[in-house]
Every structure is written in C-alpha cells, then in structure tokens.
Motif scaffolding. Structure first.
Motif, PDB file in Angstrom:
ATOM      1  N   HIS A  61       0.850  -1.205   0.000  1.00 13.16           N
ATOM      2  CA  HIS A  61       0.000   0.000   0.000  1.00 13.16           C
ATOM      3  C   HIS A  61       0.881   1.251   0.000  1.00 13.16           C
ATOM      4  O   HIS A  61       1.838   1.337   0.769  1.00 13.16           O
ATOM      5  CB  HIS A  61      -0.889  -0.027   1.254  1.00 13.16           C
ATOM      6  N   PRO A  62       0.560   2.247  -0.865  1.00 19.60           N
ATOM      7  CA  PRO A  62       1.382   3.451  -0.920  1.00 19.60           C
ATOM      8  C   PRO A  62       1.564   4.163   0.431  1.00 19.60           C
ATOM      9  O   PRO A  62       2.644   4.702   0.700  1.00 19.60           O
ATOM     10  CB  PRO A  62       0.619   4.351  -1.905  1.00 19.60           C
ATOM     11  N   VAL A 355       2.880  -2.372  -5.416  1.00 21.23           N
ATOM     12  CA  VAL A 355       2.366  -1.015  -5.158  1.00 21.23           C
ATOM     13  C   VAL A 355       1.796  -0.424  -6.461  1.00 21.23           C
ATOM     14  O   VAL A 355       0.724   0.182  -6.465  1.00 21.23           O
ATOM     15  CB  VAL A 355       3.489  -0.108  -4.592  1.00 21.23           C
ATOM     16  N   HIS A 356       2.511  -0.640  -7.568  1.00 19.71           N
ATOM     17  CA  HIS A 356       2.093  -0.068  -8.853  1.00 19.71           C
ATOM     18  C   HIS A 356       0.846  -0.741  -9.426  1.00 19.71           C
ATOM     19  O   HIS A 356       0.343  -0.332 -10.462  1.00 19.71           O
ATOM     20  CB  HIS A 356       3.227  -0.217  -9.885  1.00 19.71           C
ATOM     21  N   HIS A 358      -1.766  -1.490  -7.260  1.00 18.71           N
ATOM     22  CA  HIS A 358      -2.776  -1.424  -6.207  1.00 18.71           C
ATOM     23  C   HIS A 358      -4.092  -0.885  -6.786  1.00 18.71           C
ATOM     24  O   HIS A 358      -4.138   0.236  -7.283  1.00 18.71           O
ATOM     25  CB  HIS A 358      -2.299  -0.541  -5.052  1.00 18.71           C
ATOM     26  N   PHE A 361      -5.569   2.564  -6.265  1.00 16.47           N
ATOM     27  CA  PHE A 361      -4.843   3.728  -6.790  1.00 16.47           C
ATOM     28  C   PHE A 361      -4.737   3.712  -8.314  1.00 16.47           C
ATOM     29  O   PHE A 361      -4.521   4.748  -8.931  1.00 16.47           O
ATOM     30  CB  PHE A 361      -3.443   3.804  -6.158  1.00 16.47           C
ATOM     31  N   TRP A 362      -4.846   2.513  -8.901  1.00  8.27           N
ATOM     32  CA  TRP A 362      -4.701   2.399 -10.351  1.00  8.27           C
ATOM     33  C   TRP A 362      -5.898   1.614 -10.881  1.00  8.27           C
ATOM     34  O   TRP A 362      -6.028   0.422 -10.601  1.00  8.27           O
ATOM     35  CB  TRP A 362      -3.395   1.674 -10.713  1.00  8.27           C
ATOM     36  N   GLN A 381      -2.219  12.082  -7.721  1.00  9.70           N
ATOM     37  CA  GLN A 381      -1.952  10.690  -7.319  1.00  9.70           C
ATOM     38  C   GLN A 381      -1.146  10.670  -6.017  1.00  9.70           C
ATOM     39  O   GLN A 381      -0.377  11.604  -5.737  1.00  9.70           O
ATOM     40  CB  GLN A 381      -1.173   9.990  -8.466  1.00  9.70           C
ATOM     41  N   HIS A 382      -1.302   9.627  -5.221  1.00 13.22           N
ATOM     42  CA  HIS A 382      -0.518   9.438  -3.983  1.00 13.22           C
ATOM     43  C   HIS A 382       0.964   9.501  -4.323  1.00 13.22           C
ATOM     44  O   HIS A 382       1.399   8.879  -5.307  1.00 13.22           O
ATOM     45  CB  HIS A 382      -0.882   8.069  -3.420  1.00 13.22           C
ATOM     46  N   ALA A 385       2.454   6.069  -4.818  1.00  8.00           N
ATOM     47  CA  ALA A 385       1.772   5.053  -5.636  1.00  8.00           C
ATOM     48  C   ALA A 385       2.622   4.688  -6.847  1.00  8.00           C
ATOM     49  O   ALA A 385       2.406   3.662  -7.489  1.00  8.00           O
ATOM     50  CB  ALA A 385       0.415   5.573  -6.090  1.00  8.00           C
TER      51      ALA A 385
END
Ligand code: HEM
Length: 449
Positions: A61-62, A355-356, A358, A361-362, A381-382, A385
């Motif tokens: 998780h970011p 993470v990329h 997740h 987020f994406w 964006q976070h 992320a």
C-alpha cells in the motif's frame, strides 16, 4: 485483486503457514512475482512470510511505502538483504549508511543533477545512432535478433562515456552476461554464505573479478592521463586526494554505479520495446508524435518536453515493469505499520511491482494505459503510488540520466522501424535483482518508408 488496507490477526499481519525451515523461499525462487501476488490476494495489503530464517513483511500500500521510505525512514536501515550486494560491488551507495552514505552521495550528486545530465545527451544519441545502423542491416535482411543485448551495449557505452569518460564498449561481451548472472545469483542465493565454494559462489567471484578489472582500468586512466574530465570519477578522486575518501571507497562507488546503473536502464528499455511490439496502437501514436515533433531529425534534449506521449509511455512501462521491483529495509526499533507490529530486526519489503498494481490507486491496473500519467490527474496521485525510482533520501541518484536516455532513444527507434516480437506473444517477467523480460527480447524490425 485485494484492496484491503490490511488483514491482521491481532496486531500481527496475516501470512502463509510455513512448515518448512525454508519458509516461502522455494516458492519465491521459483516464481517470485507470482508468489507475491498470490499472497497479496490471500492475506491483504500487508503480509508476513519467512525467507529461510528471516521474517519478511511485504508492503503493497502506498501509505505504508511512504511510512517506511519517507516519513519514518530514520527507524530503518538498508538491512541484511542490501548487505548481500557487497558480494559483487563492495561497500557503495546502495549498502552504506549514515554519515558515510551522506558524504558519498554529496560527492556524486552534482554529476547526476537534472541540468548537468543534459551533457550526457550527445553520448546517448551517438550511441543510439550506431545501434540503429546495425539494426538497419537486420531489418534489411529481415533477420530477427536479441534487442536486449544491443540495448545493454548501448546503455553500457553511454554510461562509460557520460560518467567515466571512458570507452567501455570493449568490455560489453563479457560484462553483459556477467551482470545478468550477478543479478540472478544475488536474489537466488540470499542465504548462502559467500565462503561456501559452491559453483554459484565461484561464479559470483568471477563476476566480481571482471567488474574489479574494469573499474581499476577506469581509475588508472583518470590518474595517469590527468584528463581534466569533470566526471563522477574525477569528483570521487578529488575527495581521495584530499583524504576524505580512500581509493578502495572510490573503487566500490564506481563499481556500484556501473552495476546498478546499467542493468536497470537496460531492463526499462527492453520492456519499452516489448510494449511497442504488443501494443501497435501505442507504437503508432509514438511514431506520429516523433514524426510531428522531429520531422525526420534526430532528437535533442530541447525536443523532450514536446515528446510528451513518449514520456507517458515510459512512465507506464516503469509502472507495470519496474526494473527495481523490490526494496528492502530493516526496522531498527519495533514499528507499527497500518496497525500491525513490525519487530526490530525483521525485514520490510516495499514492493513497487505490487504497489504499482494497487487497485485502489490504479484503475484496471494490468491494462497498459499511458494516459494515466496525464496532468493534472497524475499530480493528484498518492506520492508513493508510483515509485520506480524509490522515494525519500535513497531515491535513485541516476533517475534523470536514465529517463533522458530512454526519452531520446525510443523516438529514434520508432522513427525508423516498426517493431515486432519474434515469435509474437506475451513475455513473462524474469525477476532477478532487476525485472527483465524472460528469454531476452527477440524482435524483427521493419524499416519505415
Ligand atoms: C530505469 C533505470 C533505473 C531504475 C528503475 C532505478 C531504480 C532505483 C531505485 C528504486 C532506487 C532506490 C533503492 C532504495 O530505495 O533502496 C535506486 C537507487 C539508486 N540508483 Fe537507480 N535506477 C535506475 C537507474 C540508475 C542509474 C542510471 C544509476 C547510475 C548511473 C543509478 C544509481 C543508483 C544508486 C547509486 C542508488 C542508491 C542511491 C542511494 O541510496 O543514495 N540508478 N535506483
């Protein structure tokens, strides 16, 4: 795919039941990305596993990545897995810590500053032109070939000229397979003490001997020729002359840059070529951009802001195929992440590959979509992320030079050729220390009219 914040048992993160002494090591060796994704689906955003005797907490998780890499970085050391690098590259920027790290980073930083890096563009362009000449012959004969090898050669040569003012091309045939081998052994052999004379450890020693020879040659040339070069070798040697660094420290830093700077950039360029071949519409849009901006010319750094779709393609490549796909840190004191206790001395694995992807987020994370990086939305964006170059104080020193090389090279490729995979189809990632397409990258090129 999971989008839970975490899935703890008490304040212990969930994780697989591991009865074997090796824990999850065998599965990790066999298919590391597949295994990590599988555990993520089963145990949530923060999970626990064991690699041999070592407890490892995997962060996807970011928020948690930011906690470890940025907000609470003082509580984390590079840890035991980074120490392993010393088997090949000695004590350099990726394994040293504290004041020593700060001093070394400060010495090298000016050579990597965004403005200074533009000085490296000419070497990247001339190298790419030479590579494309040989590719022209392959296209003319309709001959498939391994583009990954040529891209590595390009990156190594550009690296040598830009950073070491040295022609490293004579080393390419030896260096490239050795760099792959070194990278593979470091991840597969995390538990094997280096003094055990196994064939793999002996191989690592041989890799190390070649790297040592290359760097010793670079240092000798700089010392002997009084070259007046203003490169990173000279910056380090100036510190050696005033007694701030030892010659051994200079040697290790140069070895570190060589090893981590070339393999990573090659992996990114290889994935970009792969993407061009499997997404013809992306290739066509990049070609049209290069045609409109360059009108047949060779690009210069001044063209880069205009080649903005190409930049988004590179970012999307780095999102789905981050060459540095694992970052590890060891907590110095017990820590809490997302309500879970992370004990001192364990290892936290921040995993850009996960993470990329997740899903919180994406959107549709496995889809290749460069427009995710359009402004203004990407600005919202976070901040953690998207971490292909890491985050916080250890963020990649070479990121501007790597981005510049990719941004110059890819338009030159699509300007001249249509790229096809040979045979066509998807390529799986082959994770060593860096993430490469498995089985190299066989392509067939078709010259544009
Ligand atoms: C696409 C290419 C590259 C990628 C994806 C990449 C990725 C990364 C990442 C993720 C880190 C952070 C490691 C951590 O936090 O533990 C890092 C650090 C580093 N990178 Fe890169 N890198 C690339 C190219 C380069 C180049 C071209 C150089 C040098 C010429 C370089 C030299 C370094 C060094 C020395 C560090 C350690 C920095 C420190 O701890 O102060 N990298 N890189």
């Amino acid at each position: 795919m999971s989008n839970q914040l975490h899935n703890p048992i008490g304040n212990n993160p969930a994780g697989p039941k591991e009865r074997s002494m090796l824990g999850s090591l065998t599965a990790f060796r066999r298919n590391p990305t597949g295994m990590l994704i599988d555990y993520w689906q089963r145990y949530g955003d923060l999970y626990r596993m064991r690699l041999g005797p070592y407890p490892v907490y995997v962060v996807t998780h970011p928020d948690h990545a930011q906690h470890v890499l940025v907000d609470n970085h003082n509580n984390y050391s590079r840890g035991k897995f980074f120490k392993n690098f010393e088997r090949i590259i000695g004590k350099g920027l990726v394994s040293i810590e504290g004041e020593e790290w700060k001093k070394h980073r400060r010495t090298m930083q000016p050579s990597f500053q965004r403005n200074y890096v533009t000085n490296y563009a000419e070497a990247a362009i001339q190298g790419a032109l030479r590579m494309l000449e040989t590719w022209d012959l392959n296209a003319k004969d309709d001959r498939p070939f391994d583009a990954a090898f040529d891209l590595f050669q390009l990156v190594l040569t550009t690296f040598g000229q830009s950073l070491y003012s040295t022609d490293l091309s004579p080393y390419a045939d030896d260096f490239i397979p050795y760099a792959h081998e070194g990278s593979l052994q470091l991840i597969q052999n995390v538990l094997l003490p280096e003094w055990v004379p196994t064939p793999k450890n002996l191989q690592l020693k041989e890799v190390r001997r070649l790297f040592d020879r290359m760097v010793a040659g670079v240092i000798r040339e700089h010392q002997g020729a009084n070259s007046g070069a203003r490169d990173v070798v000279s910056a380090l040697l100036a510190q050696q002359s005033n007694g701030s660094l030892t010659l051994e420290q200079v040697h290790y830093e140069l070895l570190t840059l060589l090893f981590v700077g070339t393999d990573t950039t090659t992996a990114a360029l290889s994935w970009a070529m792969y993407v061009l071949s499997v997404y013809p519409e992306v290739q066509q849009r990049m070609y049209e951009e290069a045609r409109d901006v360059l009108n047949g010319r060779t690009p210069t750094v001044d063209d880069l802001p205009e080649l903005e779709y190409t930049k988004r393609v590179i970012q999307e490549v780095l999102r789905l195929y981050p060459p540095v796909w694992i970052l590890t840190r060891d907590p110095i004191e017990d820590d809490m992440i997302g309500g879970c206790r992370i004990p001192a001395g364990s290892t936290v694995m921040v995993n850009p590959y996960l993470v990329h992807r997740h899903p919180a987020f994406w959107e549709n994370p496995e889809a290749f979509n460069p427009d995710r990086f359009l402004e203004p939305q990407i600005k919202e964006q976070h901040r953690c992320a998207f971490i292909p170059f890491g985050a916080g104080q250890h963020q990649c020193i070479g990121m501007h030079s790597a981005m510049q090389q990719m941004h110059l090279t890819l338009p030159m490729i699509v300007q001249r050729f249509r790229v096809h995979m040979e045979p066509s189809g998807t390529v799986a990632p082959s994770p060593s220390l860096t993430l490469h397409p498995n089985h190299g990258l066989r392509v067939r090129l078709q010259r544009r009219g």
